[in-house]
Design an enzyme around this catalytic site. Structure first.
Site, mmCIF file in Angstrom:
data_model
loop_
_atom_site.group_PDB
_atom_site.id
_atom_site.type_symbol
_atom_site.label_atom_id
_atom_site.label_comp_id
_atom_site.label_asym_id
_atom_site.label_seq_id
_atom_site.Cartn_x
_atom_site.Cartn_y
_atom_site.Cartn_z
ATOM 1 N N HIS A 82 -8.247 1.539 5.445
ATOM 2 C CA HIS A 82 -8.135 2.905 4.761
ATOM 3 C C HIS A 82 -9.473 3.742 5.306
ATOM 4 O O HIS A 82 -10.393 3.319 4.980
ATOM 5 C CB HIS A 82 -7.679 2.893 3.505
ATOM 6 N N ASP A 161 2.271 10.265 -6.952
ATOM 7 C CA ASP A 161 1.185 10.859 -6.390
ATOM 8 C C ASP A 161 1.529 12.120 -5.401
ATOM 9 O O ASP A 161 0.708 12.884 -5.474
ATOM 10 C CB ASP A 161 0.600 9.771 -5.389
ATOM 11 N N ARG A 168 -2.407 19.298 -7.537
ATOM 12 C CA ARG A 168 -3.944 19.530 -7.454
ATOM 13 C C ARG A 168 -4.231 20.224 -6.649
ATOM 14 O O ARG A 168 -5.133 21.254 -6.801
ATOM 15 C CB ARG A 168 -4.457 18.050 -7.321
ATOM 16 N N SER A 183 -5.414 8.250 -6.175
ATOM 17 C CA SER A 183 -4.470 8.789 -5.293
ATOM 18 C C SER A 183 -4.341 7.711 -4.123
ATOM 19 O O SER A 183 -3.414 7.459 -3.740
ATOM 20 C CB SER A 183 -4.584 10.299 -5.050
ATOM 21 N N LYS A 187 -1.417 4.458 -3.077
ATOM 22 C CA LYS A 187 -0.313 4.428 -1.835
ATOM 23 C C LYS A 187 -0.667 3.034 -1.138
ATOM 24 O O LYS A 187 0.165 2.515 -0.740
ATOM 25 C CB LYS A 187 -0.623 5.691 -0.947
HETATM 26 N N1 URA Z 1 -6.412 11.777 0.201
HETATM 27 C C1 URA Z 1 -5.545 11.393 -0.797
HETATM 28 O O1 URA Z 1 -4.593 10.681 -0.255
HETATM 29 N N2 URA Z 1 -5.525 11.731 -2.017
HETATM 30 C C2 URA Z 1 -6.717 12.691 -2.512
HETATM 31 O O2 URA Z 1 -6.400 12.830 -3.599
HETATM 32 C C3 URA Z 1 -7.615 13.024 -1.617
HETATM 33 C C4 URA Z 1 -7.676 12.323 -0.308
#
Ligand code: URA
Length: 435
Positions: A82, A161, A168, A183, A187
């Site tokens: 990632h 999320d 947010r 967050s 995932k």
């Molecule tokens: N990328 C994400 O997936 N979540 C965040 O909070 C910030 C960047």
């Protein structure tokens, strides 16, 4: 349990328990806790932070609101990478096929670009016919057949999320380390992987500009992943200039194909190989990092990585012939050369500005619903440290719509700093977090 008590506890700087966090996350996802209470909660976290145990609990709770893929039927380690995102960062398109060709299973669920940063899904969609919207069943079939699948986030993955991130975004609570880390990891951990290498970018083009902030984010994510029983390490890598020479979707696919052919820019090739090697190392596919490096270099030199890329493109509905002939990718109507007005060395390329200029040309999104033009973007002819003569080409702009061309050109002109001397190039990998 009451949401208001949980908010108050966090507001007062106390540590929340796993059950309290799970209650809040579930309630918000199902709709029994309203937006206004979730806003107060995220703001309390923004100011008070979270302990490592709370951050792991938040990640697990968000992950469990959706499907967690069980890929244990695949006959090999499941590994992913990632990246926190940058400008010209197309390493996923190179390292995923290389790692799969070397024996890993790579269930990659990626995102789209926003603002100055690009997204893997947008790049893939510039390949004619390529489908990133596979069902989870099709995703599994693709993975089983070729060791690799490249899709976008589905509604089944971490729905908490999705809802919380949108909230947010409009309540000024994105920039909170525990919220960002949980967050991202909620995932990734839903992908059913055994191991993950994180590429946390630092510098002008990165989500986190300051090295210390990037390091703190990397540490938080590594802690979460390990807390959830996975093999996770992180590289903190430089984003002070675009990675490789292209910024823009089809242009980046072309550069990825060239890299898989062994003719890519050195920075892009070396970071892609290093991250792929870490994937094999963490997945236990090679006995140590050096052996893993040899395996991925072999997959590059033999053309196995390119063939794997073509295979996954074909399985996901795309035209695999782009791997032999990149002129099959979308092409812009017009190219415009930007020439140097000075002589010397390139002392800096403002990365964020290049990303923003590419976005203005149509390669990226200003807002989540902007449309992308796959063909447009910027090709850099010079990188930091290169000598340049007056009148020599600095970049080529690939253009379809001239609407914001002037603004983009002005940004690009200012982005390149030419001086008598160039600073020593900063190392691409700034830090490895392996313990
Ligand atoms: N990328 C994400 O997936 N979540 C965040 O909070 C910030 C960047």
């Amino acid at each position: 349990m009451r949401a208001v008590d949980i908010i108050q506890k966090k507001r007062d700087g106390e540590e929340l328990g796993r059950d309290e966090i799970a209650f809040f996350v579930d309630g918000y996802t199902r709709g029994s806790i309203p937006d206004y209470q979730a806003s107060a909660f995220t703001m309390a976290v923004f100011f008070e932070g979270m302990t490592p145990a709370e951050t792991v609990a938040l990640t697990e709770s968000m992950m469990r609101t959706g499907e967690v893929l069980d890929l244990s039927d695949l006959p090999g380690p499941r590994v992913d990478k990632h990246s926190t995102g940058g400008v010209g960062d197309k390493t996923s398109l190179i390292l995923a096929p290389l790692a799969a060709a070397a024996g890993a299973y790579v269930p990659m669920i990626s995102g789209r670009g926003l603002g100055h940063t690009g997204g893997t899904l947008d790049k893939l969609e510039s390949i004619p016919g390529f489908r990133v919207g596979l069902s989870l069943k099709e995703f599994r079939q693709t993975l089983r057949k070729c060791g690799l699948g490249l899709i976008g986030q589905t509604p089944e993955i971490a729905p908490a999320d999705r809802k919380l991130y949108a909230l947010r975004d409009v309540t000024a609570t994105v920039e909170s380390l525990p919220l960002i880390a949980s967050s991202i990891m909620s995932k990734k951990m839903a992908e059913g992987i055994d191991a993950l290498i994180l590429d946390v970018k630092t510098g002008d083009g990165a989500f986190m500009k300051k090295f210390e902030d990037s390091k703190a984010l990397a540490e938080a994510m590594v802690r979460i992943g390990r807390g959830m029983g996975k093999k996770v390490s992180a590289l903190i890598t430089d984003m002070e200039q675009p990675l490789g020479r292209t910024v823009g979707n089809a242009l980046e696919v072309k550069e990825s194909v060239e890299t898989l052919r062994g003719h890519g820019p050195k920075d892009l090739e070396s970071l892609s190989l290093e991250l792929a090697a870490w994937m094999l190392h963490l997945g236990g596919i090679a006995p140590g990092l050096d052996a893993a490096r040899t395996r991925v270099r072999d997959a590059l030199a033999s053309g196995a990585g390119l063939r794997k890329f073509q295979e996954v493109i074909g399985l996901q509905g795309g035209d695999p012939r782009v791997g032999d002939d990149t002129s099959r990718l979308p092409q812009a109507r017009e190219t415009i050369e930007l020439r140097s007005e000075a002589e010397g060395r390139v002392a800096g390329i403002a990365c964020r500005a290049v990303g923003r200029a590419a976005m203005l040309l149509g390669a990226g999104r200003e807002t989540v619903d902007s449309r992308i033009d796959p063909a447009v973007g910027v090709v850099l002819h010079k990188k930091v440290g290169d000598p340049v003569r007056e009148g020599e080409g600095l970049m080529t702009l690939h253009v379809n719509e001239r609407g914001r061309l002037e603004e983009a050109t002005a940004l690009l002109r200012q982005a390149v700093r030419i001086a008598r001397e160039a600073p020593p190039a900063s190392p691409l990998v700034r830090l490895v977090l392996d313990r």
